[in-house]
Design a protein around this motif. Structure first.
Motif, PDB file in Angstrom:
ATOM      1  N   LEU A  18       0.836  -1.186   0.000  1.00 11.49           N
ATOM      2  CA  LEU A  18       0.000   0.000   0.000  1.00 11.49           C
ATOM      3  C   LEU A  18       0.881   1.250   0.000  1.00 11.49           C
ATOM      4  O   LEU A  18       1.990   1.235   0.535  1.00 11.49           O
ATOM      5  CB  LEU A  18      -0.909   0.014   1.228  1.00 11.49           C
ATOM      6  N   SER A  19       0.358   2.313  -0.580  1.00  6.68           N
ATOM      7  CA  SER A  19       1.070   3.584  -0.618  1.00  6.68           C
ATOM      8  C   SER A  19       0.202   4.677  -0.013  1.00  6.68           C
ATOM      9  O   SER A  19      -1.018   4.669  -0.178  1.00  6.68           O
ATOM     10  CB  SER A  19       1.418   3.964  -2.062  1.00  6.68           C
ATOM     11  N   CYS A  20       0.846   5.618   0.645  1.00  9.10           N
ATOM     12  CA  CYS A  20       0.147   6.762   1.233  1.00  9.10           C
ATOM     13  C   CYS A  20       0.936   8.015   0.875  1.00  9.10           C
ATOM     14  O   CYS A  20       2.059   8.198   1.355  1.00  9.10           O
ATOM     15  CB  CYS A  20       0.055   6.608   2.744  1.00  9.10           C
ATOM     16  N   VAL A  21       0.367   8.835   0.015  1.00 11.54           N
ATOM     17  CA  VAL A  21       1.008  10.090  -0.365  1.00 11.54           C
ATOM     18  C   VAL A  21       0.538  11.173   0.592  1.00 11.54           C
ATOM     19  O   VAL A  21      -0.668  11.382   0.767  1.00 11.54           O
ATOM     20  CB  VAL A  21       0.678  10.459  -1.818  1.00 11.54           C
ATOM     21  N   VAL A  22       1.494  11.858   1.191  1.00 14.79           N
ATOM     22  CA  VAL A  22       1.199  12.893   2.181  1.00 14.79           C
ATOM     23  C   VAL A  22       1.483  14.257   1.569  1.00 14.79           C
ATOM     24  O   VAL A  22       2.580  14.492   1.059  1.00 14.79           O
ATOM     25  CB  VAL A  22       2.064  12.684   3.441  1.00 14.79           C
ATOM     26  N   SER A  23       0.513  15.147   1.612  1.00 16.16           N
ATOM     27  CA  SER A  23       0.716  16.479   1.065  1.00 16.16           C
ATOM     28  C   SER A  23       0.224  17.519   2.062  1.00 16.16           C
ATOM     29  O   SER A  23      -0.678  17.260   2.857  1.00 16.16           O
ATOM     30  CB  SER A  23      -0.017  16.641  -0.270  1.00 16.16           C
ATOM     31  N   GLY A  24       0.846  18.692   2.011  1.00 15.23           N
ATOM     32  CA  GLY A  24       0.442  19.788   2.879  1.00 15.23           C
ATOM     33  C   GLY A  24       0.905  19.652   4.310  1.00 15.23           C
ATOM     34  O   GLY A  24       0.487  20.420   5.178  1.00 15.23           O
ATOM     35  N   ILE A  25       1.774  18.688   4.576  1.00 21.90           N
ATOM     36  CA  ILE A  25       2.254  18.435   5.934  1.00 21.90           C
ATOM     37  C   ILE A  25       3.759  18.268   5.865  1.00 21.90           C
ATOM     38  O   ILE A  25       4.279  17.686   4.906  1.00 21.90           O
ATOM     39  CB  ILE A  25       1.604  17.163   6.507  1.00 21.90           C
ATOM     40  N   ARG A  64       4.910  -9.665   9.699  1.00 18.86           N
ATOM     41  CA  ARG A  64       4.264  -9.808   8.390  1.00 18.86           C
ATOM     42  C   ARG A  64       4.147  -8.468   7.658  1.00 18.86           C
ATOM     43  O   ARG A  64       4.229  -8.437   6.434  1.00 18.86           O
ATOM     44  CB  ARG A  64       2.850 -10.385   8.551  1.00 18.86           C
ATOM     45  N   PHE A  65       3.973  -7.392   8.397  1.00 25.40           N
ATOM     46  CA  PHE A  65       3.814  -6.067   7.804  1.00 25.40           C
ATOM     47  C   PHE A  65       5.097  -5.261   8.027  1.00 25.40           C
ATOM     48  O   PHE A  65       5.725  -5.362   9.083  1.00 25.40           O
ATOM     49  CB  PHE A  65       2.647  -5.319   8.428  1.00 25.40           C
ATOM     50  N   THR A  66       5.433  -4.451   7.044  1.00 21.36           N
ATOM     51  CA  THR A  66       6.587  -3.564   7.158  1.00 21.36           C
ATOM     52  C   THR A  66       6.206  -2.192   6.651  1.00 21.36           C
ATOM     53  O   THR A  66       5.745  -2.049   5.515  1.00 21.36           O
ATOM     54  CB  THR A  66       7.774  -4.094   6.347  1.00 21.36           C
ATOM     55  N   ILE A  67       6.417  -1.178   7.488  1.00 22.68           N
ATOM     56  CA  ILE A  67       6.147   0.200   7.099  1.00 22.68           C
ATOM     57  C   ILE A  67       7.466   0.862   6.742  1.00 22.68           C
ATOM     58  O   ILE A  67       8.496   0.601   7.371  1.00 22.68           O
ATOM     59  CB  ILE A  67       5.418   0.965   8.232  1.00 22.68           C
ATOM     60  N   SER A  68       7.439   1.680   5.710  1.00 21.05           N
ATOM     61  CA  SER A  68       8.639   2.387   5.294  1.00 21.05           C
ATOM     62  C   SER A  68       8.224   3.724   4.699  1.00 21.05           C
ATOM     63  O   SER A  68       7.041   3.947   4.420  1.00 21.05           O
ATOM     64  CB  SER A  68       9.439   1.566   4.281  1.00 21.05           C
ATOM     65  N   SER A  69       9.208   4.587   4.503  1.00 17.68           N
ATOM     66  CA  SER A  69       8.892   5.901   3.957  1.00 17.68           C
ATOM     67  C   SER A  69       9.932   6.327   2.947  1.00 17.68           C
ATOM     68  O   SER A  69      11.093   5.914   3.016  1.00 17.68           O
ATOM     69  CB  SER A  69       8.787   6.940   5.081  1.00 17.68           C
ATOM     70  N   ASP A  70       9.497   7.145   2.014  1.00 19.61           N
ATOM     71  CA  ASP A  70      10.378   7.736   1.019  1.00 19.61           C
ATOM     72  C   ASP A  70      10.189   9.246   1.133  1.00 19.61           C
ATOM     73  O   ASP A  70       9.195   9.788   0.634  1.00 19.61           O
ATOM     74  CB  ASP A  70      10.021   7.230  -0.379  1.00 19.61           C
ATOM     75  N   ASN A  71      11.121   9.897   1.802  1.00 22.07           N
ATOM     76  CA  ASN A  71      10.959  11.334   2.050  1.00 22.07           C
ATOM     77  C   ASN A  71      10.932  12.138   0.753  1.00 22.07           C
ATOM     78  O   ASN A  71      10.235  13.150   0.663  1.00 22.07           O
ATOM     79  CB  ASN A  71      12.081  11.834   2.955  1.00 22.07           C
ATOM     80  N   ALA A  72      11.670  11.706  -0.230  1.00 22.91           N
ATOM     81  CA  ALA A  72      11.717  12.439  -1.497  1.00 22.91           C
ATOM     82  C   ALA A  72      10.365  12.429  -2.205  1.00 22.91           C
ATOM     83  O   ALA A  72      10.041  13.346  -2.955  1.00 22.91           O
ATOM     84  CB  ALA A  72      12.785  11.844  -2.410  1.00 22.91           C
TER      85      ALA A  72
END
Length: 121
Positions: A18-25, A64-72
């Motif tokens: 799954l992907s979560c795009v964060v904007s305005g924060i 089973r689940f892994t959360i990660s982030s791509d700051n760019a």
């Protein structure tokens, strides 16, 4: 604003990301969490990641689940492996803040539409 995507239908034992795009924060200065809500049940947190990259999971998904982030890309991911029918739910993401008094993460933004994950047996 947060936009979750990537859900779908998968067989038990399969994987999804799954992907979560964060904007305005200010992305890298906030923690982000993934939640899920199954029909008729409350919304539960399944993963959190801090701006510094520290991750936490409840026992139900740990390993089973892994959360990660791509700051760019201002994007947080949730990799889900070994999926079970019990993982079927609408998955949401949100910016969260830690309440030190109650020792819980609390959502800070409005909830988006989420993305549906269906795991067939």
């Amino acid at each position: 604003q947060l936009q979750a995507s990537g859900g779908g239908l998968v067989q038990a034992g399969g994987s999804l990301r799954l992907s979560c795009v964060v904007s305005g924060i200010a992305f890298n200065m906030n923690a982000v969490a993934w939640y899920r809500q199954a029909p008729g049940k409350q919304r539960d947190m399944v993963a959190t990641i801090t701006g510094g990259g520290s991750a936490n999971y409840p026992d139900s998904v740990k390993g089973r689940f892994t959360i990660s982030s791509d700051n760019a890309k201002n994007t947080v991911y949730l990799r889900m492996n070994s999926l079970e029918p019990e993982d079927t739910a609408v998955y949401y993401c949100n910016v969260v803040a830690f309440d030190a008094l109650r020792r819980v993460w609390l959502p800070r933004a409005s909830w988006g539409q989420g993305t549906l994950v269906t795991v067939s047996s």
